[in-house]
Write a protein that holds these residues in place. Structure first.
Motif, short mmCIF file in Angstrom:
data_model
loop_
_atom_site.label_atom_id
_atom_site.label_comp_id
_atom_site.label_asym_id
_atom_site.label_seq_id
_atom_site.Cartn_x
_atom_site.Cartn_y
_atom_site.Cartn_z
N ALA A 167 6.29 3.36 2.25
CA ALA A 167 7.36 4.05 1.53
C ALA A 167 7.85 3.20 0.37
CB ALA A 167 8.51 4.37 2.47
N LEU A 168 8.14 3.86 -0.74
CA LEU A 168 8.78 3.21 -1.88
C LEU A 168 10.28 3.24 -1.60
CD1 LEU A 168 8.05 4.01 -5.63
CD2 LEU A 168 10.28 3.32 -4.79
N ARG A 169 10.87 2.05 -1.48
CA ARG A 169 12.27 1.95 -1.04
C ARG A 169 13.12 1.29 -2.12
NH1 ARG A 169 14.13 -0.96 4.66
NH2 ARG A 169 16.36 -0.47 4.51
N MET A 170 14.30 1.90 -2.39
CA MET A 170 15.23 1.33 -3.37
C MET A 170 16.63 1.26 -2.77
SD MET A 170 14.21 3.02 -7.02
CE MET A 170 13.90 4.60 -6.24
N ARG A 171 17.34 0.16 -3.09
CA ARG A 171 18.68 -0.02 -2.57
C ARG A 171 19.66 -0.28 -3.72
NH1 ARG A 171 20.02 -4.16 0.87
NH2 ARG A 171 18.66 -5.56 -0.30
N PHE A 172 20.87 0.31 -3.58
CA PHE A 172 21.94 0.13 -4.55
C PHE A 172 23.25 -0.12 -3.80
CE2 PHE A 172 18.90 3.27 -6.13
CZ PHE A 172 18.53 2.73 -7.36
N SER A 173 24.21 -0.76 -4.47
CA SER A 173 25.54 -0.92 -3.89
C SER A 173 26.55 -1.13 -5.00
CB SER A 173 25.58 -2.09 -2.89
OG SER A 173 25.32 -3.31 -3.55
N GLY A 174 27.80 -0.78 -4.73
CA GLY A 174 28.83 -0.93 -5.76
C GLY A 174 30.18 -0.48 -5.24
N ASP A 197 0.85 -1.20 0.00
CA ASP A 197 0.00 0.00 0.00
C ASP A 197 0.88 1.25 0.00
OD1 ASP A 197 -1.96 1.89 0.23
OD2 ASP A 197 -2.58 1.32 2.25
N LEU A 198 0.81 2.04 -1.06
CA LEU A 198 1.61 3.25 -1.19
C LEU A 198 0.86 4.54 -0.87
CD1 LEU A 198 3.52 2.39 -4.49
CD2 LEU A 198 4.59 2.77 -2.26
N ASN A 199 -0.46 4.51 -0.97
CA ASN A 199 -1.23 5.75 -0.79
C ASN A 199 -2.22 5.70 0.36
OD1 ASN A 199 -2.85 3.89 -2.02
ND2 ASN A 199 -3.65 5.26 -3.60
N GLY A 200 -2.10 4.70 1.23
CA GLY A 200 -2.88 4.66 2.45
C GLY A 200 -4.34 4.30 2.30
N ASP A 201 -4.72 3.65 1.18
CA ASP A 201 -6.13 3.29 0.99
C ASP A 201 -6.39 1.82 1.31
OD1 ASP A 201 -4.92 2.02 -1.10
OD2 ASP A 201 -6.15 2.92 -2.68
N GLN A 202 -5.40 1.16 1.93
CA GLN A 202 -5.52 -0.24 2.34
C GLN A 202 -5.64 -1.20 1.17
OE1 GLN A 202 -5.03 -0.62 5.66
NE2 GLN A 202 -4.90 1.62 5.62
N VAL A 203 -5.22 -0.78 -0.01
CA VAL A 203 -5.22 -1.63 -1.20
C VAL A 203 -3.78 -1.78 -1.67
CG1 VAL A 203 -6.03 -1.91 -3.58
CG2 VAL A 203 -7.52 -0.86 -1.87
N SER A 204 -3.40 -3.00 -2.05
CA SER A 204 -2.03 -3.27 -2.46
C SER A 204 -1.74 -2.69 -3.84
CB SER A 204 -1.78 -4.78 -2.48
OG SER A 204 -0.43 -5.07 -2.81
N ASP A 205 -0.74 -1.80 -3.90
CA ASP A 205 -0.30 -1.19 -5.15
C ASP A 205 0.92 -1.95 -5.68
OD1 ASP A 205 -2.23 0.96 -4.79
OD2 ASP A 205 -0.90 1.67 -3.19
N VAL A 206 1.49 -1.49 -6.78
CA VAL A 206 2.61 -2.21 -7.39
C VAL A 206 3.66 -1.24 -7.89
CG1 VAL A 206 1.46 -2.33 -9.64
CG2 VAL A 206 3.29 -3.96 -9.09
N VAL A 207 4.92 -1.63 -7.70
CA VAL A 207 6.06 -0.87 -8.22
C VAL A 207 6.84 -1.78 -9.17
CG1 VAL A 207 8.23 0.29 -7.66
CG2 VAL A 207 6.24 0.56 -6.17
N LEU A 208 7.25 -1.23 -10.31
CA LEU A 208 8.00 -1.99 -11.30
C LEU A 208 9.32 -1.29 -11.59
CD1 LEU A 208 5.20 -2.56 -13.97
CD2 LEU A 208 5.99 -4.24 -12.29
N VAL A 209 10.37 -2.08 -11.75
CA VAL A 209 11.62 -1.58 -12.32
C VAL A 209 11.77 -2.25 -13.68
CG1 VAL A 209 14.13 -1.45 -12.11
CG2 VAL A 209 12.68 -1.19 -10.08
N LEU A 210 11.77 -1.43 -14.73
CA LEU A 210 11.78 -1.93 -16.10
C LEU A 210 13.13 -1.67 -16.75
CD1 LEU A 210 8.30 -0.54 -17.24
CD2 LEU A 210 8.81 -2.84 -16.37
N GLU A 211 13.53 -2.60 -17.62
CA GLU A 211 14.78 -2.44 -18.36
C GLU A 211 14.53 -2.68 -19.84
OE1 GLU A 211 19.10 -3.62 -17.12
OE2 GLU A 211 18.28 -5.32 -18.24
N HIS A 212 15.18 -1.88 -20.68
CA HIS A 212 15.07 -2.06 -22.13
C HIS A 212 15.83 -3.30 -22.56
CE1 HIS A 212 15.26 -0.95 -26.46
NE2 HIS A 212 14.14 -0.32 -26.17
N ARG A 213 15.34 -3.98 -23.56
CA ARG A 213 15.95 -5.24 -23.98
C ARG A 213 17.27 -5.03 -24.73
NH1 ARG A 213 12.82 -9.52 -23.04
NH2 ARG A 213 10.58 -9.16 -22.64
N ASN A 214 17.50 -3.82 -25.24
CA ASN A 214 18.70 -3.57 -26.02
C ASN A 214 19.49 -2.40 -25.45
OD1 ASN A 214 17.91 -5.54 -28.07
ND2 ASN A 214 16.39 -4.02 -28.71
#
Length: 239
Positions: A138-145, A52-69
């Motif tokens: 919260a929409l959370r993203m993690r990176f490392s390198g 739930d991202l907007n507090g309406d008690q309904v499950s939302d979805v987050v996508l990370v998309l990548e181009h094929r080329n």
């Protein structure tokens, strides 16, 4: 004479060739019945998160998309504007969709073409992308390198009605061999940062911890925070 004419003809053709244009991102669909309807042609999801991202008690979805080329893409470094370079890589997009109450329709709430680091932007450790999740709204993203010096980054954005606001972040920088470490935990609601310095091997003891106030400036959103490492949040400190 014959060879001179051929050379002139080839030169004219080279000059007249149009410059390669930078990659243009597609506009994501505003709504759809399922995820497959929402993913553009030549793109695929490398990660998905539900919650739930907007507090309406309904499950939302987050996508990370990548181009094929791999394509020629302009990317920002440093302070977002003065260091723009072209790279040949696979572009990525971040998308968030709010689900309706009856879960019959997904509506686009976010499209960001810049923030997700690309596979070639992590140094010797390879792809810096770790994961996306929905953590207590919260929409959370993690990176490392990195190389000998390694880094971990963690960002949390929240939907505030009209914008996605950065409310918290964690930045850790350490040496793989010596263990020398500096860790910063940013709270943008309280406008302060907790700094831990010392060794990564002795987090519970022997490290110095202190807090300091952040600069008084507007909170960042996906529109004003271009990408990781592009914000000098404190003198000499990038997030």
């Amino acid at each position: 004479m014959k060879y001179l004419l051929i050379l002139l003809l080839v030169s004219c053709l080279v000059v007249s060739l149009p410059a390669q244009q930078p990659f243009v991102f597609p506009a994501l669909k505003k709504a759809g019945m399922n995820l497959q309807d929402l993913i553009p042609k030549n793109w695929y999801a490398i990660d998905t998160a539900y919650g739930d991202l907007n507090g309406d008690q309904v499950s939302d979805v987050v996508l990370v998309l990548e181009h094929r080329n791999a394509v020629r893409e302009h990317r920002a470094y440093g302070d977002n504007t003065t260091e723009i370079i072209a790279e040949h890589q696979r572009p990525r997009m971040l998308a968030a969709y709010f689900a309706t109450k009856n879960k019959a329709l997904l509506r686009l709430a976010l499209q960001n073409n810049d923030f997700v680091l690309r596979a070639s932007e992590g140094g010797k450790l390879g792809d810096p992308y770790r994961d996306v999740s929905i953590d207590k709204g919260a929409l959370r993203m993690r990176f490392s390198g990195g190389n000998s010096w390694r880094w971990n980054l963690d960002y949390q954005f929240r939907y505030k009605g009209t914008a996605w606001v950065l409310t918290a972040a964690n930045s850790e920088y350490f040496h793989q061999e010596t263990g020398e470490m500096t860790s910063r935990s940013f709270d943008f609601i309280l406008q302060e940062v907790e700094v831990v310095s010392g060794s990564i091997h002795s987090r519970a003891s022997g490290n110095a911890t202190f807090r300091e106030s952040l600069r008084d400036e507007p909170m960042r959103t996906f529109l004003t925070f271009k990408k990781p490492w592009a914000w000098e949040i404190l003198p000499g400190t990038y997030l």
